[in-house]
Each structure stands twice: as structure tokens, then as C-alpha cells.
Design an enzyme around this catalytic site. Structure first.
Site, mmCIF file in Angstrom:
data_model
loop_
_atom_site.group_PDB
_atom_site.id
_atom_site.type_symbol
_atom_site.label_atom_id
_atom_site.label_comp_id
_atom_site.label_asym_id
_atom_site.label_seq_id
_atom_site.Cartn_x
_atom_site.Cartn_y
_atom_site.Cartn_z
ATOM 1 N N GLU A 109 -11.812 2.910 -0.495
ATOM 2 C CA GLU A 109 -11.695 1.504 -0.110
ATOM 3 C C GLU A 109 -12.225 1.284 1.295
ATOM 4 O O GLU A 109 -12.855 0.259 1.579
ATOM 5 C CB GLU A 109 -10.229 1.057 -0.204
ATOM 6 C CG GLU A 109 -10.011 -0.444 -0.043
ATOM 7 C CD GLU A 109 -9.770 -0.897 1.386
ATOM 8 O OE1 GLU A 109 -9.713 -2.110 1.625
ATOM 9 O OE2 GLU A 109 -9.655 -0.028 2.296
ATOM 10 N N GLU A 110 -11.981 2.247 2.177
ATOM 11 C CA GLU A 110 -12.351 2.069 3.578
ATOM 12 C C GLU A 110 -13.865 2.010 3.788
ATOM 13 O O GLU A 110 -14.326 1.470 4.791
ATOM 14 C CB GLU A 110 -11.760 3.198 4.430
ATOM 15 C CG GLU A 110 -10.233 3.240 4.461
ATOM 16 C CD GLU A 110 -9.614 2.053 5.169
ATOM 17 O OE1 GLU A 110 -10.370 1.220 5.717
ATOM 18 O OE2 GLU A 110 -8.375 1.956 5.182
ATOM 19 N N ASP B 61 -7.923 6.858 0.327
ATOM 20 C CA ASP B 61 -8.704 7.297 1.480
ATOM 21 C C ASP B 61 -8.210 6.665 2.766
ATOM 22 O O ASP B 61 -7.541 5.625 2.762
ATOM 23 C CB ASP B 61 -10.189 6.981 1.278
ATOM 24 C CG ASP B 61 -10.491 5.492 1.275
ATOM 25 O OD1 ASP B 61 -9.748 4.734 0.613
ATOM 26 O OD2 ASP B 61 -11.472 5.073 1.922
#
Length: 407
Positions: free
Chosen positions: A176-177, A83
Site C-alpha cells: 500500500e505504501e 507493508d
């Protein structure tokens, strides 16, 4: 070393919009990440030589390159995320600047530019090939550079069986973001001795310390009456939010801290006289300091309620991730190996704390020590993001060196 497919591979990846969505309740948070994993990454993982390739419901694409030397008994993982951050990722149109001359780079026709006067990091890159945005989107080097580097390393090892290496496990994951990608990571399935996230920035970054992190959600209950007759009756919820914020240490803010200094960060305030809400993130490196920050917020809320004579301030604290140093320092083998490999390659390791977190923060506490190594990105999360192809090549060199390490 140069790798002929690295640039095109990276350009292919960044043109796919894989922006995550913090408001989503699905895993992954966006269908575009599922499509990217299943339609782009999984087929290519098989093409470059990975075996037992599969996609898990947790959003991770997994594959294995078996060891080709029985004396190399370690099992090492490499992880990058699919992502991209909360910035426009639709229509990514990267520019490739060959033999950068050290000057100003116009970002397409957007009117924006990369100027060394504003971005000192550019001073490191004259003569190199830079990949930039066109000024209308982010680039996505965070972390598609990491994915491209891992994929290229596997491709090279498959084509060069004379390079002896241990068993390698690869994981490309989601979200992850937005801080939830590793929540459902299956450490038992991944089954390695240790791993690396390839999610760092400039050449040489080697990181095993992260923030410990928590979120704080505050609700302020006011009492709205006509302002003309408000004396002694009105309780302004917005004023309560201001009063709470003003009791936090004035200098403990992101824009005033660096290094090992922690902070409180006010992310959002909404409301009216009747009701208000505020969202904070809390960050610190040392466990005691982290716990003290949370306790301080609770103490302020309790004190305000006591002074108000009723529970008008409600605080909910949620731990998000912890400093992975607590796990990794028990066995520094992954750091020792990565440091030795970089030095052998003529790369100076930059061992500094991450003023943030990685998937490795959570994965380390699942039983797989997972420090972070450089992937090359600069100015990440926005239109000024760029990456050096030569730094990406050095990341591939480092991955190959780690899995071939015999010390």
C-alpha cells in the site's frame, strides 16, 4: 473494552520487517511480506477462528467469518496492509509507556524524543498506554495496528457467539505504501457488499474522500557545448527543468496547502546540461481541478517546445488513483453505519478528506465501496511514530459494532 491479546499481537507484528520496495517488479515487492503473510498471519487467522483462509498470488491473505445470525445478510470486509513505509524497519524495538504522564518521552538511547512542545497530539494521551519506537526505526502502526485490530475483533467474536454478526471477510494485503498493493486486488473473489480499510490515524477518523492522484515524468533534452563558446548554441537541460518548474503556481505545493487544496509536488530532479529528468506527483480532490492540473503541465511543456523550436520537453502523465467519494456517495450506507456505531460507543466521528490515498481508493472503483476508519497511529512513517493502546481497543470495538449493526 480491553482485549488481553491485542498489545502482544501488535508487538509481534511490528518486530517483523515488512518494508516495501518501490523499485521492485514483484508482487509483493518484498519477500518479507510474503513470509509475514504465510508464516505469521495465515496461521493466526486460522487460530482466531477465520474459515476458508488462503493466500493469493496478488499478495493478499484472505479469510471469512460466517454470519451467525441469518437476519444479518450483509457481507462486510475489513482490509489492512502489511507493508511499512520507506524508513528503516529492521530491528524495530518498541517501547511500551504505561500510564503516560504527559511529559517528554525519550526514544531509547537514540537521542531523539517525543516532546509535547513539538508533537501536540501527545496532549490527548495522558493516562494511556503508548507504544513508541526506540528512535532508530519507524514503528509500523501504519498499518500493523489495523491488522492487529481486525485479528483481535475476529478472535473476540469467535469467543463470544452471543454477539450476532453478519458475514465478515478479511484481507491483509501488500505494498500500500508504494501505491500498487490494490492494483491486483480480486474484488470478485472478496465478494462483499462494502468494506473498510482500517488504516486511519487518531480516534474517530472516518474518511471517504481521497485525493485523485497522478504522476508526471518529465524529460528535458539539452545541447551541451563548451561554456566558453556556448552563446546561441548551448541548451541547458537543467535550466529547462527550472524554467518548467517556475511556471507552476508558486503556492500550489504540499507545504503551503491544506484541507481540500490540491498541489504539484516536485519529488526528484536529476541530470546534467545535456539531459535532465524531473518527477512530480499531482493531487486534487475535484475531478475538474485534477484534470486541469494535468492539462496545465501539458500546456507548459507544449509552450516551451514551441518557444524552443523543437521537442526538448517530454511529459508523461500517469493516473494513479481517484477520489473514492465518486463511488461511495452513491450509497452512503457504510458511512452511516460506521458513524452510528462510533456515536453509540461515545466516539466523535471525524469526517475529513484524506490528503492522500488508501487501498480503498482503488478497491472502491473495482465495485466495493471502501471507506477508511481509524487505526490509531500518530506521526506515521518515521521514528516519531506512536500509537495509543486505548485507541486501538476502541478500533476493535468499532469493528465489532459495525458487523453487529442491525439498522
Amino acid at each position: 473494552m480491553t482485549y488481553p491479546n491485542l498489545l502482544d499481537r501488535f508487538l509481534t507484528y511490528v518486530k517483523v520487517n515488512t518494508r516495501s520496495d518501490e523499485h521492485s517488479t514483484t508482487t509483493p515487492s518484498t519477500q518479507s511480506q510474503v513470509d509475514f503473510a504465510t508464516n505469521v498471519l495465515i496461521p493466526e487467522m486460522k487460530r482466531v477462528g477465520l474459515q476458508n483462509v488462503y493466500y493469493l498470488p496478488n499478495g493478499f491473505a484472505i479469510g471469512t467469518l460466517p454470519a451467525n445470525d441469518p437476519s444479518l445478510t450483509r457481507k462486510i470486509g475489513f482490509i489492512s496492509h502489511m507493508d511499512t513505509a520507506d524508513f528503516n524497519a529492521e530491528g524495530v524495538n518498541p517501547q511500551v509507556i504505561e500510564n503516560y504522564d504527559g511529559g517528554v518521552i525519550e526514544l531509547g538511547n537514540s537521542g531523539f524524543k517525543l516532546d509535547p512542545a513539538d508533537f501536540k497530539s501527545l496532549e490527548k494521551y495522558p493516562g494511556q498506554t503508548l507504544i513508541t519506537t526506540d528512535g532508530t526505526t519507524l514503528l509500523g502502526a501504519d498499518d500493523k495496528s489495523g491488522i492487529a485490530e481486525i485479528m483481535t475483533a475476529i478472535e473476540y467474536l469467535t469467543a463470544h457467539p452471543e454477539i450476532k454478526h453478519c458475514e465478515i471477510r478479511v484481507g491483509f494485503g501488500p505494498d500500500e505504501e508504494i501505491g500498487v498493493g490494490a492494483n491486483k486486488f480480486d474484488a470478485e473473489d472478496f465478494d462483499v457488499d462494502f468494506a473498510y480499510t482500517v488504516d486511519g490515524g487518531p480516534l474517530g477518523e472516518l474518511q471517504y474522500e481521497t485525493f485523485s492522484a497522478a504522476g508526471a515524468e518529465l524529460h528535458f533534452q539539452g545541447r551541451n557545448v563548451h561554456p566558453g563558446t556556448a552563446k546561441g548554441q548551448m541548451v541547458n537541460a537543467l535550466q529547462l527543468a527550472i524554467d518548467f518548474h517556475n511556471q507552476l503556481p508558486e503556492n500550489d505545493r504540499p507545504e503551503l496547502t491544506e484541507g481540500y487544496q490540491g498541489f504539484y509536488h516536485l519529488m526528484d530532479v536529476t541530470g546534467s546540461v545535456e539531459e535532465a529528468r524531473a518527477s512530480y506527483i499531482i493531487r486534487d480532490f475535484e475531478k475538474d481541478a485534477f484534470e486541469a492540473r494535468k492539462a496545465s503541465m501539458q500546456s507548459i511543456a507544449d509552450k516551451m517546445n514551441e518557444e524552443l523550436g523543437s521537442d526538448r520537453v517530454t511529459l508523461n502523465l500517469t493516473d494513479q488513483y481517484y477520489n473514492m467519494k465518486e463511488v461511495i456517495e452513491k450509497d452512503m450506507t457504510p458511512i452511516t453505519i460506521a458513524k452510528a456505531v462510533m456515536e453509540d460507543l461515545g466516539i466523535t466521528p471525524i469526517i475529513e478528506p484524506i490528503r492522500g490515498g488508501t487501498d480503498g481508493s482503488k478497491i472502491s472503483f473495482m465495485g466495493i465501496p471502501t471507506p477508511n476508519i481509524f487505526a490509531g497511529g500518530e506521526n506515521m512513517h518515521g521514528r516519531f511514530e506512536y500509537v495509543s493502546l486505548q485507541t486501538m481497543e476502541r478500533a476493535v470495538d468499532t469493528i465489532i459494532g459495525i458487523v453487529a449493526y442491525k439498522g
